[in-house]
Each structure stands twice: as structure tokens, then as C-alpha cells.
Design a protein around this motif. Structure first.
Motif, PDB file in Angstrom:
ATOM      1  N   TYR A 210      49.134  33.392  38.149  1.00 33.67           N
ATOM      2  CA  TYR A 210      48.709  34.680  37.593  1.00 33.67           C
ATOM      3  C   TYR A 210      47.194  34.688  37.622  1.00 33.67           C
ATOM      4  O   TYR A 210      46.552  33.752  37.132  1.00 33.67           O
ATOM      5  CB  TYR A 210      49.243  34.802  36.158  1.00 33.67           C
ATOM      6  CG  TYR A 210      48.932  36.092  35.447  1.00 33.67           C
ATOM      7  CD1 TYR A 210      48.352  36.086  34.179  1.00 33.67           C
ATOM      8  CD2 TYR A 210      49.246  37.325  36.010  1.00 33.67           C
ATOM      9  CE1 TYR A 210      48.081  37.263  33.514  1.00 33.67           C
ATOM     10  CE2 TYR A 210      48.987  38.508  35.354  1.00 33.67           C
ATOM     11  CZ  TYR A 210      48.395  38.476  34.097  1.00 33.67           C
ATOM     12  OH  TYR A 210      48.142  39.646  33.445  1.00 33.67           O
ATOM     13  N   PHE A 211      46.637  35.751  38.202  1.00 36.26           N
ATOM     14  CA  PHE A 211      45.205  35.794  38.439  1.00 36.26           C
ATOM     15  C   PHE A 211      44.634  37.116  37.921  1.00 36.26           C
ATOM     16  O   PHE A 211      45.273  38.161  38.012  1.00 36.26           O
ATOM     17  CB  PHE A 211      44.909  35.655  39.945  1.00 36.26           C
ATOM     18  CG  PHE A 211      45.512  34.417  40.537  1.00 36.26           C
ATOM     19  CD1 PHE A 211      46.795  34.448  41.075  1.00 36.26           C
ATOM     20  CD2 PHE A 211      44.822  33.221  40.533  1.00 36.26           C
ATOM     21  CE1 PHE A 211      47.370  33.306  41.607  1.00 36.26           C
ATOM     22  CE2 PHE A 211      45.386  32.073  41.066  1.00 36.26           C
ATOM     23  CZ  PHE A 211      46.661  32.114  41.595  1.00 36.26           C
ATOM     24  N   LEU A 212      43.445  37.033  37.383  1.00 41.14           N
ATOM     25  CA  LEU A 212      42.824  38.200  36.769  1.00 41.14           C
ATOM     26  C   LEU A 212      41.371  38.291  37.218  1.00 41.14           C
ATOM     27  O   LEU A 212      40.731  37.288  37.510  1.00 41.14           O
ATOM     28  CB  LEU A 212      42.848  38.101  35.234  1.00 41.14           C
ATOM     29  CG  LEU A 212      44.181  37.800  34.561  1.00 41.14           C
ATOM     30  CD1 LEU A 212      44.369  36.301  34.364  1.00 41.14           C
ATOM     31  CD2 LEU A 212      44.267  38.507  33.215  1.00 41.14           C
ATOM     32  N   TRP A 213      40.883  39.512  37.217  1.00 40.48           N
ATOM     33  CA  TRP A 213      39.449  39.761  37.406  1.00 40.48           C
ATOM     34  C   TRP A 213      38.904  40.441  36.154  1.00 40.48           C
ATOM     35  O   TRP A 213      39.517  41.379  35.623  1.00 40.48           O
ATOM     36  CB  TRP A 213      39.191  40.648  38.619  1.00 40.48           C
ATOM     37  CG  TRP A 213      39.319  39.922  39.922  1.00 40.48           C
ATOM     38  CD1 TRP A 213      40.417  39.856  40.729  1.00 40.48           C
ATOM     39  CD2 TRP A 213      38.301  39.161  40.584  1.00 40.48           C
ATOM     40  NE1 TRP A 213      40.151  39.102  41.847  1.00 40.48           N
ATOM     41  CE2 TRP A 213      38.854  38.670  41.788  1.00 40.48           C
ATOM     42  CE3 TRP A 213      36.963  38.861  40.296  1.00 40.48           C
ATOM     43  CZ2 TRP A 213      38.128  37.880  42.692  1.00 40.48           C
ATOM     44  CZ3 TRP A 213      36.248  38.080  41.193  1.00 40.48           C
ATOM     45  CH2 TRP A 213      36.827  37.604  42.381  1.00 40.48           C
ATOM     46  N   TYR A 214      37.761  39.939  35.707  1.00 40.45           N
ATOM     47  CA  TYR A 214      37.064  40.509  34.570  1.00 40.45           C
ATOM     48  C   TYR A 214      35.662  40.912  35.014  1.00 40.45           C
ATOM     49  O   TYR A 214      35.060  40.281  35.877  1.00 40.45           O
ATOM     50  CB  TYR A 214      36.947  39.494  33.427  1.00 40.45           C
ATOM     51  CG  TYR A 214      38.221  39.256  32.645  1.00 40.45           C
ATOM     52  CD1 TYR A 214      39.163  38.337  33.081  1.00 40.45           C
ATOM     53  CD2 TYR A 214      38.468  39.950  31.470  1.00 40.45           C
ATOM     54  CE1 TYR A 214      40.326  38.115  32.360  1.00 40.45           C
ATOM     55  CE2 TYR A 214      39.628  39.739  30.735  1.00 40.45           C
ATOM     56  CZ  TYR A 214      40.549  38.817  31.189  1.00 40.45           C
ATOM     57  OH  TYR A 214      41.701  38.604  30.467  1.00 40.45           O
ATOM     58  N   LYS A 215      35.147  41.935  34.369  1.00 36.79           N
ATOM     59  CA  LYS A 215      33.773  42.388  34.585  1.00 36.79           C
ATOM     60  C   LYS A 215      33.004  42.162  33.296  1.00 36.79           C
ATOM     61  O   LYS A 215      33.536  42.375  32.200  1.00 36.79           O
ATOM     62  CB  LYS A 215      33.792  43.884  34.942  1.00 36.79           C
ATOM     63  CG  LYS A 215      32.432  44.501  35.101  1.00 36.79           C
ATOM     64  CD  LYS A 215      32.541  45.921  35.650  1.00 36.79           C
ATOM     65  CE  LYS A 215      33.030  46.903  34.627  1.00 36.79           C
ATOM     66  NZ  LYS A 215      32.963  48.300  35.142  1.00 36.79           N
ATOM     67  N   LYS A 216      31.752  41.744  33.416  1.00 36.00           N
ATOM     68  CA  LYS A 216      30.964  41.488  32.222  1.00 36.00           C
ATOM     69  C   LYS A 216      29.564  42.057  32.372  1.00 36.00           C
ATOM     70  O   LYS A 216      28.828  41.716  33.288  1.00 36.00           O
ATOM     71  CB  LYS A 216      30.891  39.978  31.945  1.00 36.00           C
ATOM     72  CG  LYS A 216      30.210  39.649  30.617  1.00 36.00           C
ATOM     73  CD  LYS A 216      30.129  38.174  30.399  1.00 36.00           C
ATOM     74  CE  LYS A 216      29.466  37.852  29.064  1.00 36.00           C
ATOM     75  NZ  LYS A 216      28.130  38.431  28.941  1.00 36.00           N
ATOM     76  N   TYR A 217      29.213  42.924  31.407  1.00 36.86           N
ATOM     77  CA  TYR A 217      27.845  43.415  31.292  1.00 36.86           C
ATOM     78  C   TYR A 217      27.082  42.502  30.336  1.00 36.86           C
ATOM     79  O   TYR A 217      27.690  41.840  29.473  1.00 36.86           O
ATOM     80  CB  TYR A 217      27.820  44.841  30.758  1.00 36.86           C
ATOM     81  CG  TYR A 217      28.427  45.875  31.679  1.00 36.86           C
ATOM     82  CD1 TYR A 217      29.547  46.607  31.289  1.00 36.86           C
ATOM     83  CD2 TYR A 217      27.888  46.141  32.934  1.00 36.86           C
ATOM     84  CE1 TYR A 217      30.104  47.565  32.119  1.00 36.86           C
ATOM     85  CE2 TYR A 217      28.449  47.096  33.766  1.00 36.86           C
ATOM     86  CZ  TYR A 217      29.549  47.806  33.356  1.00 36.86           C
ATOM     87  OH  TYR A 217      30.106  48.752  34.180  1.00 36.86           O
ATOM     88  N   PRO A 218      25.746  42.469  30.445  1.00 40.01           N
ATOM     89  CA  PRO A 218      24.954  41.661  29.502  1.00 40.01           C
ATOM     90  C   PRO A 218      25.244  42.052  28.061  1.00 40.01           C
ATOM     91  O   PRO A 218      25.430  43.230  27.750  1.00 40.01           O
ATOM     92  CB  PRO A 218      23.509  42.011  29.896  1.00 40.01           C
ATOM     93  CG  PRO A 218      23.588  42.436  31.308  1.00 40.01           C
ATOM     94  CD  PRO A 218      24.914  43.129  31.461  1.00 40.01           C
ATOM     95  N   ALA A 219      25.307  41.065  27.197  1.00 37.94           N
ATOM     96  CA  ALA A 219      25.510  41.243  25.753  1.00 37.94           C
ATOM     97  C   ALA A 219      26.875  41.841  25.413  1.00 37.94           C
ATOM     98  O   ALA A 219      27.075  42.342  24.300  1.00 37.94           O
ATOM     99  CB  ALA A 219      24.412  42.109  25.142  1.00 37.94           C
ATOM    100  N   GLU A 220      27.808  41.806  26.355  1.00 37.38           N
ATOM    101  CA  GLU A 220      29.167  42.244  26.084  1.00 37.38           C
ATOM    102  C   GLU A 220      30.139  41.146  26.485  1.00 37.38           C
ATOM    103  O   GLU A 220      29.796  40.227  27.233  1.00 37.38           O
ATOM    104  CB  GLU A 220      29.497  43.530  26.837  1.00 37.38           C
ATOM    105  CG  GLU A 220      28.689  44.724  26.373  1.00 37.38           C
ATOM    106  CD  GLU A 220      29.126  46.002  27.078  1.00 37.38           C
ATOM    107  OE1 GLU A 220      28.414  47.011  26.949  1.00 37.38           O
ATOM    108  OE2 GLU A 220      30.179  45.996  27.750  1.00 37.38           O
TER     109      GLU A 220
END
Lengths: 113, 113
Positions: free
Chosen positions: A32-42
Motif C-alpha cells: 500500500y503506497f501513498l503520496w503526501y504533499k507538505k507545505y512549510p510549517a504544515e
């Protein structure tokens, strides 16, 4: 821990073009594979996932491809937008476990207007 | 959209002191997690929690660490006798079922002086 690896620390694309982010894994137990996105300070924000019984999953502008024989997955973003600029993490898990995500290093995507 | 909330956003503590990081998971979620990210390194799994007990923990999660769900809404991570190397971003996550995507809070930046 090199079980999940994102070899490109950064990627720069033009607005409207395709962004392709890559991820490799070594542990054949992952299913099971996932992609996450991350903005600074979040915190990481879930984008899209794929189970090993599939080789493609699509959600709007985001498509994830899984090549189990190569132990490789990729995230395609079409068309890319400046708001997509963020760090993208791939993560892997055993679906039957469902408790421990193993993350890659992340790729900084910059979409230029 | 429901969110995982974490407090405080930044915690500064003297080495050797105890610190408690707080999280409010999404209300109908049943599985709770802590991860950490040391500056420049990967996001690492610490512990998962379900049905009022630890379901899995990593090798990082030693006797210095503990987790608790003191009431119906909070989920806490306690670090006893903090060390300089505990300085990191700590992320809480939750999901309704173990094999669904985990949703992350914005993290607590822990600085040990």
C-alpha cells in the motif's frame, strides 16, 4: 533506513507541464503506497494512494503508477500549477498492518509561472 | 473538513525536563500515531495506538517515551528527561481504520536547549 527512497531532492517544471515524481522501495512486503504533499510549517497532506493489486490510480490532476516488478512508483501531476509547489513524500505500508508508514526523503517540487 | 490539531506549535524545553505534546485527532477516528522528523531527515514512525493501547512501536520509542489518551478527545506524547537529540518536529496522525490514509496535524516543533 533505505526501504523507501526518493532519489531526486528537487524538481522544477513550468506551469501547465507535467510533473513526474519518482519513488523506489526495497521491501517486497509493502502493498500500500501513498503520496503526501507538505507545505512549510504544515503537516503532510494526503494526496492519493494505491494498493498493490492495481497499477494505476487517478484523482483529478494526480495519477499514481505502480510497477511492482521494478518496485517503483511515480506521481504524475498534469497540468502542474504554481500552487503545487511543495515537498512531496511517498510512503509505504503493509495494508494488513495499516499502522506504520515508511517515508521517503521527499522531493521539493517548484512549478514556475 | 475535520483536522488533526496539535498544541503547542513550538515548545522550547531545557535538557532533562519532561515535555508533553498534545494532539486532538479527528473525532470519529480510532487509530492514532506519532511520527517525528529531525531537521534534514526523513519522517520516522514512533508509535501507533488503538483501543487504548499501543499496537506498534519503533525502536526509537524507548522507555523515555509514553503515549496516553487521557480522555475522549486528546492523545498525548510524553518525553521524559529530554535530550538534545529529541529536538525535532513531532507529527500526530489519525485514521478511522488502520488501512486507510493517515491524516496529519501541523506538528509541534520541539527545541531542547
Amino acid at each position: 533506513d533505505q526501504q523507501v527512497k526518493q532519489n531526486s531532492p528537487s524538481l522544477s517544471v513550468q506551469e501547465g507541464r507535467i510533473s513526474i515524481l519518482n519513488c523506489d522501495y526495497t521491501n517486497s512486503m509493502f502493498d500500500y503506497f501513498l503520496w503526501y504533499k507538505k507545505y512549510p510549517a504544515e503537516g503532510p497532506t494526503f494526496l492519493i494512494s494505491i494498493s498493490s493489486i492495481k497499477d494505476k490510480n487517478e484523482d483529478g490532476r494526480f495519477t499514481v503508477f505502480l510497477n511492482k516488478s521494478a518496485k517503483h512508483l511515480s506521481l504524475h501531476i498534469v497540468p502542474s500549477q504554481p500552487g503545487d509547489s511543495a515537498v512531496y513524500f511517498c510512503a509505504a505500508d503493509w495494508e494488513t498492518s495499516g499502522s506504520r508508514l515508511t517515508f521517503g526523503e521527499g522531493t521539493q517540487l517548484t512549478v514556475n509561472p | 473538513e475535520p483536522e488533526v490539531t496539535q498544541t503547542p506549535s513550538h515548545q522550547v524545553t531545557q535538557m532533562g525536563q519532561e515535555v508533553i505534546l498534545r494532539c486532538v485527532p479527528i473525532s470519529n477516528h480510532l487509530y492514532f500515531y506519532w511520527y517525528r522528523q529531525i531537521l534534514g531527515q526523513k519522517v520516522e514512525f514512533l508509535v501507533s495506538f488503538y483501543n487504548n493501547e499501543i499496537s506498534e512501536k519503533s525502536e526509537i520509542f524507548d522507555d523515555q517515551f509514553s503515549v496516553e489518551r487521557p480522555d475522549g478527545s486528546n492523545f498525548t506524547l510524553k518525553i521524559r528527561s529530554t535530550k538534545l537529540e529529541d529536538s525535532a518536529m513531532y507529527f500526530c496522525a489519525s485514521n478511522r481504520q488502520g488501512n486507510q490514509p493517515q491524516h496529519f496535524g501541523d506538528g509541534t516543533r520541539l527545541s531542547i536547549l
